[in-house]
Design an enzyme around this catalytic site. Sequence first.
Site, PDB file in Angstrom:
ATOM      1  N   ASP A 143      -9.682  21.229  11.530  1.00 62.74           N
ATOM      2  CA  ASP A 143      -9.497  20.081  10.459  1.00 62.74           C
ATOM      3  C   ASP A 143     -10.712  19.398  11.585  1.00 62.74           C
ATOM      4  OD1 ASP A 143      -8.681  21.081   8.896  1.00 62.74           O
ATOM      5  OD2 ASP A 143      -6.928  20.633   8.804  1.00 62.74           O
ATOM      6  N   ARG A 178      -0.894  20.994   3.248  1.00 64.10           N
ATOM      7  CA  ARG A 178      -1.163  21.764   3.644  1.00 64.10           C
ATOM      8  C   ARG A 178      -1.004  22.359   5.209  1.00 64.10           C
ATOM      9  NH1 ARG A 178      -5.271  20.658   6.381  1.00 64.10           N
ATOM     10  NH2 ARG A 178      -6.587  21.675   6.005  1.00 64.10           N
ATOM     11  N   PRO A 196      -0.667  -0.834  -0.069  1.00 62.70           N
ATOM     12  CA  PRO A 196      -1.990  -1.359   0.745  1.00 62.70           C
ATOM     13  C   PRO A 196      -2.047  -2.135   2.277  1.00 62.70           C
ATOM     14  CG  PRO A 196      -1.963  -2.491  -1.126  1.00 62.70           C
ATOM     15  CD  PRO A 196      -0.967  -1.768  -1.275  1.00 62.70           C
ATOM     16  N   GLU A 204       2.386  -5.443 -10.402  1.00 65.27           N
ATOM     17  CA  GLU A 204       1.217  -6.244  -9.330  1.00 65.27           C
ATOM     18  C   GLU A 204       2.243  -6.627  -8.110  1.00 65.27           C
ATOM     19  OE1 GLU A 204      -0.916  -8.327 -10.082  1.00 65.27           O
ATOM     20  OE2 GLU A 204      -0.916  -7.250 -11.737  1.00 65.27           O
TER      21      GLU A 204
HETATM   22  N1  ADE Z   1      -1.021   1.174  -3.673  1.00 60.45           N
HETATM   23  C1  ADE Z   1      -2.365   0.195  -3.427  1.00 60.45           C
HETATM   24  N2  ADE Z   1      -3.529   0.044  -3.182  1.00 60.45           N
HETATM   25  C2  ADE Z   1      -3.088   1.592  -1.654  1.00 60.45           C
HETATM   26  C3  ADE Z   1      -3.432   1.387  -0.617  1.00 60.45           C
HETATM   27  N3  ADE Z   1      -4.187   1.620  -0.546  1.00 60.45           N
HETATM   28  N4  ADE Z   1      -2.513   2.454  -0.443  1.00 60.45           N
HETATM   29  C4  ADE Z   1      -1.100   3.373  -0.561  1.00 60.45           C
HETATM   30  N5  ADE Z   1      -0.210   2.991  -1.527  1.00 60.45           N
HETATM   31  C5  ADE Z   1      -1.734   2.176  -2.194  1.00 60.45           C
END
Ligand code: ADE
Length: 222
Positions: free
Chosen positions: A164, A150, A86, A113
């Site tokens: 697209d 794709r 994230p 974690e």
């Molecule tokens: N791992 C956990 N959450 C994630 C996300 N939002 N994007 C990429 N990898 C992740």
Amino acid sequence: MRIDILTLFPHMFDGFLSESIVKRAIEKGQVVINVINFRDYSTDPHKRVDDYSFGGGAGMILRPEPIFACVEQIRTTDSLVILLTPQGVPYQQSLAQDLSKEKHLIFICGHYEGFDERIRSLVDLELSIGDYVLTGGELASMVVSDSIIRLLDGVITKDSHINDSFQNQLLDYPVYTKPQDFRGMKVPEVLLSGHHEKIRAWRYQQQLKRTKERRPDLLEKR
Ligand code: ADE
């Protein structure tokens, strides 16, 4: 293209690899995908891959050794190593296009974690698929792989992705099939006209309208 996916949960990929367009692309040899369990690279007698966090804190942290050993064995000068997290760069269609030109992608899926910070020194790119936290990088690696596969030559017809959503920062135009009248909802006349130039103009107008209504931020980027 070759894609290697490093994960502790290889069965999460069973459905992804065995259905639809991804399955066909593999069968036709347009992409080779290896799902690698990096637990196999642990030298621990119990095959452990994680441990407690120095300084305290909840949860187990992935140790660097198995991931380093695995990446160092499979990477070549043609490889791009990508960590799903994230904290990564927000993923978008223009990145899918760039990545579809690479020869070899290695995805590292974190889990639990977190992962030892030194794993970051192995990677060329960190990607996030959105501002939410998944239990691991597996689903994210499938999302990214799917959007790349794709776009590979011959996987779907060029026409299918030329319009697209997000191509040229515009959302897709509406499409219709039979019946011409469904419960009083009619197919727009212009689409039945056979007039290609008018159809093209109508579709472009619809793209602009839809993008203005739903994603004005995209128009600002244009
Ligand atoms: N791992 C956990 N959450 C994630 C996300 N939002 N994007 C990429 N990898 C992740």
